[in-house]
Design an enzyme around this catalytic site. Structure first.
Site, short mmCIF file in Angstrom:
data_model
loop_
_atom_site.label_atom_id
_atom_site.label_comp_id
_atom_site.label_asym_id
_atom_site.label_seq_id
_atom_site.Cartn_x
_atom_site.Cartn_y
_atom_site.Cartn_z
N LYS A 194 -0.22 -2.64 -6.05
CA LYS A 194 -0.60 -1.50 -6.90
C LYS A 194 -0.55 -1.90 -8.37
CE LYS A 194 0.23 3.36 -7.79
NZ LYS A 194 -1.21 3.63 -7.79
N ASN A 221 -7.34 11.42 -4.77
CA ASN A 221 -5.96 11.12 -5.18
C ASN A 221 -5.84 11.18 -6.70
OD1 ASN A 221 -5.40 8.31 -6.57
ND2 ASN A 221 -7.10 7.97 -5.14
N ILE A 229 -2.77 9.87 -8.49
CA ILE A 229 -1.42 9.31 -8.54
C ILE A 229 -1.00 9.10 -10.00
CG2 ILE A 229 0.09 7.43 -7.71
CD1 ILE A 229 -1.27 9.02 -5.43
N LEU A 251 -1.10 6.10 -11.73
CA LEU A 251 -0.49 4.78 -11.97
C LEU A 251 1.03 4.80 -12.03
CD1 LEU A 251 -2.92 3.11 -14.59
CD2 LEU A 251 -2.96 2.95 -12.10
N CYS A 302 -9.03 3.13 -14.03
CA CYS A 302 -8.28 4.15 -13.29
C CYS A 302 -8.79 5.55 -13.63
CB CYS A 302 -6.79 4.09 -13.56
SG CYS A 302 -5.91 5.35 -12.60
N LYS A 357 -11.95 -5.00 -12.22
CA LYS A 357 -12.23 -3.84 -11.37
C LYS A 357 -12.92 -2.77 -12.20
CE LYS A 357 -10.49 -0.88 -7.83
NZ LYS A 357 -9.38 -0.68 -6.93
N GLY A 413 -15.11 3.31 0.90
CA GLY A 413 -15.71 3.83 2.12
C GLY A 413 -15.72 2.89 3.30
#
Ligand code: FMN
Lengths: 235, 288
Positions: free
Chosen positions: B45, B69, B71, B73, B130, B166, B245
């Site tokens: 993570k 979600n 979260i 981070l 994110c 990413k 997916g």
């Protein structure tokens, strides 16, 4: 997740509660839960407290309230069908003898399992309707005090002037009332939160500790000493 | 299924199936409970320069064929991570990827410099995307200049092992961002982070999530992800880790048809890590 076969299903007359019994003999402690899923949809499983285990028959039961996407799938099930299960998960209640039990709604489920494993000093259960009361009556131990909405189970419990350790499970509003008003002994609360993995991976079910850190309901709980919980996030 | 070993950025990967950053946590629990040897890689993570307590709950809402979600981070920060979590991971049973996010070029660079001195992991992923934080690390990945600046700084501080970027699902100028990645020295593209999504409770009219929107993942996302991977594939030869997916072994093949080299399974890991390891094993070299 493991495939298990549905042994029995019974609904309250208003179809708001389901008692689901499956062939699953993984030994669980009272207060632990399992993630359940029906087929491919919804893809994310949901957590349910273990309500009863019959070691001889090799079955485990869950008390499930009508809510969320999974409910429609549960309605389509018949005994003999397969569901997917992961567990048992979470810490469970401490091994204390003779606790007082206070549960609201489906929060009675883990307390029923406690009551099946040891003598209890009292059982207070709050339900939403007369139909739920009738449905739960045969499951509750003799002497259980049942309140029906709009009565509060916490009022009945506090009026009893009981003293001793308490195990409580239910909506956070109910748990907060207990935490603020009960002075007769320590309280352990079993928290409910939305979960996805159930095993501490996704960090989806946080609870603030009083000292500021963040715990996870699934893997650090679901049972916490009330004094550890900061209720700022649990409304 | 035939063994499918893939070489990506100089790493021999035993299976194209990997666990992307987040859904598998930091790796401590997974490593203890499951046999991860057939996985191509595991990504821990995302960690940040300082500890983050994450977003208030509810952080999750189910959508049937997916999950949203929020979260935020949650992580102990890089120092505590390296002191207390990282040692429990080593040696890791498959390739270990670390993911970092910062709010500024300097934060990325400092973390990269720290990690350049840390042995035991194989690739550094920059989370430029994110969806669940207000800070700028959520949008860096949409801005070619910002991507360029972060990657150049990270490359300088972290010269010896591969770096992945990413990217967000929603990028107006994909070609510009991909070009920036190439020019600044990215080795691998991780495509994509979760797109923004929301759900409301009709009984109350209120959103289910405390922060209203979150990041969407799960099988419903697959065809959208595939189209976007295809578009990026036409722009670059960089290796691609596709995600968003993928659920089954067939999905892995389908992602590869669209141009992905490796395929991340996020939501599937979260609900059943053992099954993801089984799928990885089907592709792993030597299995039948
Ligand atoms: C609960 C959860 C937490 C996530 N946390 C992170 C994270 O910390 N860093 C990151 O780069 N991506 C994170 N992601 C995104 C995943 O890495 C991945 O992009 C996404 O889950 C892929 O889609 P899939 O779940 O449909 O496989 C997270 C996803 C989920 C579901």
């Amino acid at each position: 997740m493991t495939d298990v076969v549905v042994r029995q299903m019974s609904f309250s007359t208003d179809r708001s509660l389901l008692l689901l019994t499956v062939d699953w003999r993984a030994a669980a402690r009272p207060g632990q839960f399992a993630m359940l899923k029906v087929g491919d949809w919804p893809v994310v499983p949901r957590p349910f407290s273990i309500c009863a285990q019959d070691r001889e028959a090799g079955t485990t039961s869950f008390l499930i309230r009508r809510r969320g996407l999974l409910w429609d799938q549960l309605l389509r099930l018949q005994p003999g069908a397969t569901v997917q299960i992961k567990g048992p998960l979470g810490n469970g209640f401490p091994e204390l003898p003779a606790p007082l039990l206070v549960g609201g709604g489906c929060g009675v489920a883990p307390l029923l399992f406690v009551a099946a494993t040891r003598p209890v000093a009292g059982f207070y259960a709050g339900v939403a309707s007369a139909a739920e009361q009738a449905f739960l009556a045969p499951l509750l131990p003799a002497g259980t005090v049942v309140t029906v909405k709009p009565q509060f189970v916490t009022d009945a419990f506090l009026a009893s002037r009981s003293a001793g350790p308490v195990f409580a499970c239910g909506p956070s509003s109910m748990l907060r009332v207990l935490a603020n008003r009960y002075r007769g002994g320590p309280i352990w609360v079993s928290l409910e939160e939305r979960m996805a993995c159930g095993e501490g991976l996704c960090k989806g079910c946080p609870v603030r500790r009083r000292e500021g850190s963040v715990a996870l309901v699934c893997s650090d709980g679901p049972v916490f000493p009330e004094g550890e919980v900061s209720w700022t996030w649990q409304d | 299924m035939a063994g499918l070993t893939v070489a990506v950025a100089g790493l021999d990967v035993v299976s194209p199936v990997i666990i992307p950053a987040g859904p598998g946590g930091f790796g401590t629990e997974l490593r203890e409970r499951y046999d991860l040897t057939a996985l191509g890689a595991f990504t821990a993570k995302t960690i940040t320069p300082h500890a983050r307590i994450g977003n208030p709950p509810p952080r999750l809402v189910d959508t049937g064929f997916g999950l949203i979600n929020s979260i935020g981070l949650q992580n102990p920060g890089i120092v505590a991570f390296l002191d207390t979590v990282y040692p429990t991971l080593l040696p890791f049973p498959t390739h270990l990827f670390l993911s970092i996010a910062g709010e500024t070029v300097n934060e990325f660079e400092d973390m990269a410099r720290t990690l350049a001195g840390v042995e035991g992991f194989d690739l550094l992923e920059l989370n430029l995307s994110c969806p669940n934080v207000e800070a700028s690390c959520g949008v860096i990945g949409a801005n070619p200049q910002a991507v360029h600046d972060v990657v150049v700084a990270v490359r300088r501080a972290f010269p010896d092992r591969p770096v992945a970027a990413k990217l967000p699902f929603e990028v107006p100028d994909v070609a510009g961002v991909v070009r920036a990645c190439e020019q600044a020295g990215v080795d691998v593209l991780a495509l994509f982070n979760c797109p923004h999504a929301a759900r409301f409770d009709v009984a109350t009219g209120k959103p289910f999530l405390a922060r209203v929107t979150g990041g969407f993942s799960g099988p419903a996302l697959k065809p959208l992800t595939l189209a976007k991977i295809l578009a990026v594939r036409s722009l670059t030869h960089l290796p691609i880790i596709g995600m968003g997916g993928a659920w089954t072994a067939d999905d892995v093949l389908e992602f590869r048809c669209a141009g992905a080299d490796l395929v991340g399974m996020g939501l599937h890991t979260l609900q059943d890590p053992a099954e993801v390891c089984t799928i990885a094993h089907e592709f792993a070299t030597g299995s039948s």
